[in-house]
Design an enzyme around this catalytic site. Sequence first.
Site, PDB file in Angstrom:
ATOM      1  N   LYS A 194       0.846  -1.197   0.000  1.00 33.21           N
ATOM      2  CA  LYS A 194       0.000   0.000   0.000  1.00 33.21           C
ATOM      3  C   LYS A 194       0.883   1.250   0.000  1.00 33.21           C
ATOM      4  CE  LYS A 194      -2.018   2.419   3.301  1.00 33.21           C
ATOM      5  NZ  LYS A 194      -1.850   3.753   2.686  1.00 33.21           N
ATOM      6  N   GLU A 268      10.193   1.106  10.116  1.00 29.62           N
ATOM      7  CA  GLU A 268      11.176   2.125   9.719  1.00 29.62           C
ATOM      8  C   GLU A 268      10.519   3.461   9.976  1.00 29.62           C
ATOM      9  OE1 GLU A 268      14.250   2.211   8.637  1.00 29.62           O
ATOM     10  OE2 GLU A 268      14.625   0.072   8.477  1.00 29.62           O
ATOM     11  N   CYS A 304      13.419  10.835   6.603  1.00 34.47           N
ATOM     12  CA  CYS A 304      13.683  10.295   7.938  1.00 34.47           C
ATOM     13  C   CYS A 304      15.135  10.473   8.336  1.00 34.47           C
ATOM     14  CB  CYS A 304      13.324   8.819   7.965  1.00 34.47           C
ATOM     15  SG  CYS A 304      14.179   7.873   6.690  1.00 34.47           S
ATOM     16  N   GLU A 405      10.546  15.626  15.350  1.00 28.31           N
ATOM     17  CA  GLU A 405      10.763  15.496  13.907  1.00 28.31           C
ATOM     18  C   GLU A 405       9.871  16.500  13.174  1.00 28.31           C
ATOM     19  OE1 GLU A 405       9.248  12.058  11.716  1.00 28.31           O
ATOM     20  OE2 GLU A 405      11.188  11.899  10.719  1.00 28.31           O
TER      21      GLU A 405
HETATM   22  P1  NAD Z   1       2.288   8.011   8.192  1.00 28.34           P
HETATM   23  O1  NAD Z   1       2.604   7.241   9.414  1.00 28.34           O
HETATM   24  O2  NAD Z   1       1.298   9.096   8.263  1.00 28.34           O
HETATM   25  O3  NAD Z   1       1.791   7.044   7.027  1.00 28.34           O
HETATM   26  C1  NAD Z   1       2.567   5.939   6.593  1.00 28.34           C
HETATM   27  C2  NAD Z   1       1.666   4.901   5.960  1.00 28.34           C
HETATM   28  O4  NAD Z   1       0.799   4.358   6.947  1.00 28.34           O
HETATM   29  C3  NAD Z   1       0.764   5.448   4.863  1.00 28.34           C
HETATM   30  O5  NAD Z   1       0.681   4.493   3.834  1.00 28.34           O
HETATM   31  C4  NAD Z   1      -0.560   5.608   5.568  1.00 28.34           C
HETATM   32  O6  NAD Z   1      -1.673   5.596   4.691  1.00 28.34           O
HETATM   33  C5  NAD Z   1      -0.546   4.384   6.460  1.00 28.34           C
HETATM   34  N1  NAD Z   1      -1.440   4.445   7.626  1.00 28.34           N
HETATM   35  C6  NAD Z   1      -1.901   5.545   8.255  1.00 28.34           C
HETATM   36  N2  NAD Z   1      -2.675   5.173   9.306  1.00 28.34           N
HETATM   37  C7  NAD Z   1      -2.682   3.811   9.332  1.00 28.34           C
HETATM   38  C8  NAD Z   1      -3.291   2.850  10.174  1.00 28.34           C
HETATM   39  N3  NAD Z   1      -4.064   3.200  11.201  1.00 28.34           N
HETATM   40  N4  NAD Z   1      -3.079   1.540   9.920  1.00 28.34           N
HETATM   41  C9  NAD Z   1      -2.289   1.167   8.887  1.00 28.34           C
HETATM   42  N5  NAD Z   1      -1.703   2.039   8.024  1.00 28.34           N
HETATM   43  C10 NAD Z   1      -1.888   3.361   8.256  1.00 28.34           C
HETATM   44  O7  NAD Z   1       3.697   8.557   7.652  1.00 28.34           O
HETATM   45  P2  NAD Z   1       3.967   9.521   6.423  1.00 28.34           P
HETATM   46  O8  NAD Z   1       3.481  10.887   6.776  1.00 28.34           O
HETATM   47  O9  NAD Z   1       3.503   8.898   5.148  1.00 28.34           O
HETATM   48  O10 NAD Z   1       5.561   9.504   6.375  1.00 28.34           O
HETATM   49  C11 NAD Z   1       6.349  10.322   7.179  1.00 28.34           C
HETATM   50  C12 NAD Z   1       7.017   9.532   8.276  1.00 28.34           C
HETATM   51  O11 NAD Z   1       7.669   8.395   7.730  1.00 28.34           O
HETATM   52  C13 NAD Z   1       8.109  10.332   8.963  1.00 28.34           C
HETATM   53  O12 NAD Z   1       8.026  10.131  10.358  1.00 28.34           O
HETATM   54  C14 NAD Z   1       9.384   9.723   8.402  1.00 28.34           C
HETATM   55  O13 NAD Z   1      10.509   9.886   9.231  1.00 28.34           O
HETATM   56  C15 NAD Z   1       8.992   8.299   8.237  1.00 28.34           C
HETATM   57  N6  NAD Z   1       9.857   7.622   7.259  1.00 28.34           N
HETATM   58  C16 NAD Z   1      10.774   6.698   7.710  1.00 28.34           C
HETATM   59  C17 NAD Z   1      11.636   6.077   6.815  1.00 28.34           C
HETATM   60  C18 NAD Z   1      12.679   5.096   7.301  1.00 28.34           C
HETATM   61  O14 NAD Z   1      13.228   4.375   6.481  1.00 28.34           O
HETATM   62  N7  NAD Z   1      12.981   5.058   8.586  1.00 28.34           N
HETATM   63  C19 NAD Z   1      11.546   6.361   5.457  1.00 28.34           C
HETATM   64  C20 NAD Z   1      10.591   7.290   5.037  1.00 28.34           C
HETATM   65  C21 NAD Z   1       9.751   7.903   5.939  1.00 28.34           C
END
Ligand code: NAD
Length: 512
Positions: A194, A268, A304, A405
């Site tokens: 997804k 991650e 991140c 962050e």
């Molecule tokens: P997010 O947590 O808002 O969303 C991530 C994913 O989770 C999306 O696909 C979203 O639709 C899904 N999601 C949301 N609520 C959910 C639920 N209740 N159940 C299951 N899935 C759900 O994050 P974002 O805003 O898309 O990304 C930003 C964050 O991601 C930042 O904190 C960033 O640091 C982190 N990030 C980490 C890495 C890494 O490799 N460590 C890489 C990229 C981004």
Amino acid sequence: MGKGATVPMQTSLPKAAAELLEQREFGLLIGGRQRTAGDGSTRDVIDPSTEQVIARVPEATPQDVADAVDAARRAQPAWAALGLRGRADVFEEIARRVVEHREEFAILDAVDAGNPIRAMRKDLEHAVQSIRDWPRLALSMQGATIPASVGNLHYTTHEPYGVVGRILAFNHPALFAITRILAALVVGNTVVVKPAAQTPLSALAFGATIADVVPEGVVNVVSGGAATGDAITTHPIVKRIGFTGSLATGLLIQKRAATVGAKHVSLELGGKNAMIVFPDADLEQAVAGARKGMNFEACQGQSCGSTSRIFVHDSLHDEFVDRYAASVEEITVGPAYNDGSQMGPVISDAHHERVSSYIRSARDDGARLVTGGGRPATLDTQLGYFLAPTIFSEVRPEMPVAREEVFGPVSSILRWSDYEAVLEQANAVEYGLTASIWTNNLHAAHATAHRLNAGYIWINDTTTHYWGTPFGGFKNSGVGREESVEELYSYCEQKVVHTILDDSTEAFGLRV
Ligand code: NAD
């Protein structure tokens, strides 16, 4: 405000992107076929450069997810039985398709993520390389023989979980959709992936592109938001979940997964990464490293791994601040799909407001705004979620901008003179993803690396992920490691087999 070139704004998409959006049907990929959501639901996709709705994509329902999991479950035994060589052949076909369509995927990432197209082209190069690299790495996986008893054979194997769920963040849409499924696939799992709700286009286009080269059901792509992700998380057949996203969602996924059984969930998550500049650092290189480390020009600092807390030694501080500000003021901010744009808009109106609230709070808390702080003066329209690269100095460790962050183009500089104090401050946040150390003193560099609580540390470098080295974080930055052989093992269950080589079960020390 930025001194980058003045950018003529377009309030509509360039021709190539508009044609692409018109020609492409963005369907879910389930069991090898593209389709709409079962109940016909859709979600609007917004171009953050213009705030316009540019596409509508299916919002997968829990039943669509269940269909995808079922297709993946049925496809998995044959996919595993293909063996590594057979799967490597399919990977090669996927790589060819991605090469053919890479410009299209880069355009799609520019229009829904707002990332500059030149950076997305680089992401696609990495993706192609990665497709070719994973089968080679998988060949290095090994089991063990263990001398656990006399005269018998005890060995281990690694076997796929079955169906893997992959839930992704928005900041590198095509790169993640393509590369974050490869480790799971190459060891014989099938996947339901997804993309983030805001950035589904390249993942759906990728699904359509590989539908006829991957056996049906092996890769399933479902677009949607939290409810779609939750349906993957709580599906009892999905025993292994790989999540990339925020801490809050990651913790929720761990909890929700546990409501249906014992699952392996890897996370991650975010970072609040420290860069420490020592008195002997090469100033010019450190400034270049700071600019690169913020990922302004890859994804507006929405990374991140961004080194967004820069601790600069007192002896270099003022010159560092001046040179760093001058460097980021050269960055041209503009619509993501303009070849000349080095930085695009942040992902959404809500995120623009969130990042802006950190800028306001830093000012209110007494940090010094060195450059940026709002919309770049070079833009000739009020449309788009743009922010200039922003630098604060005189930031104190207790300020929210230094602890939380921000996930945007905001860089904080903190002055230091006491080594023990700077180490304590660098480690005093809840995250521990990356860190960066700038010194030519070998002992200081390695001693500091040893004492920093972070999973991925650069000495005189930032940003670059060296493929094959395990990427992941300490503390609340996550659970598990990716981009390396550790990730391959993490998509397998380990099995131990005991073979009795003589007819005496006494060799085990027990009778059965
Ligand atoms: P997010 O947590 O808002 O969303 C991530 C994913 O989770 C999306 O696909 C979203 O639709 C899904 N999601 C949301 N609520 C959910 C639920 N209740 N159940 C299951 N899935 C759900 O994050 P974002 O805003 O898309 O990304 C930003 C964050 O991601 C930042 O904190 C960033 O640091 C982190 N990030 C980490 C890495 C890494 O490799 N460590 C890489 C990229 C981004």
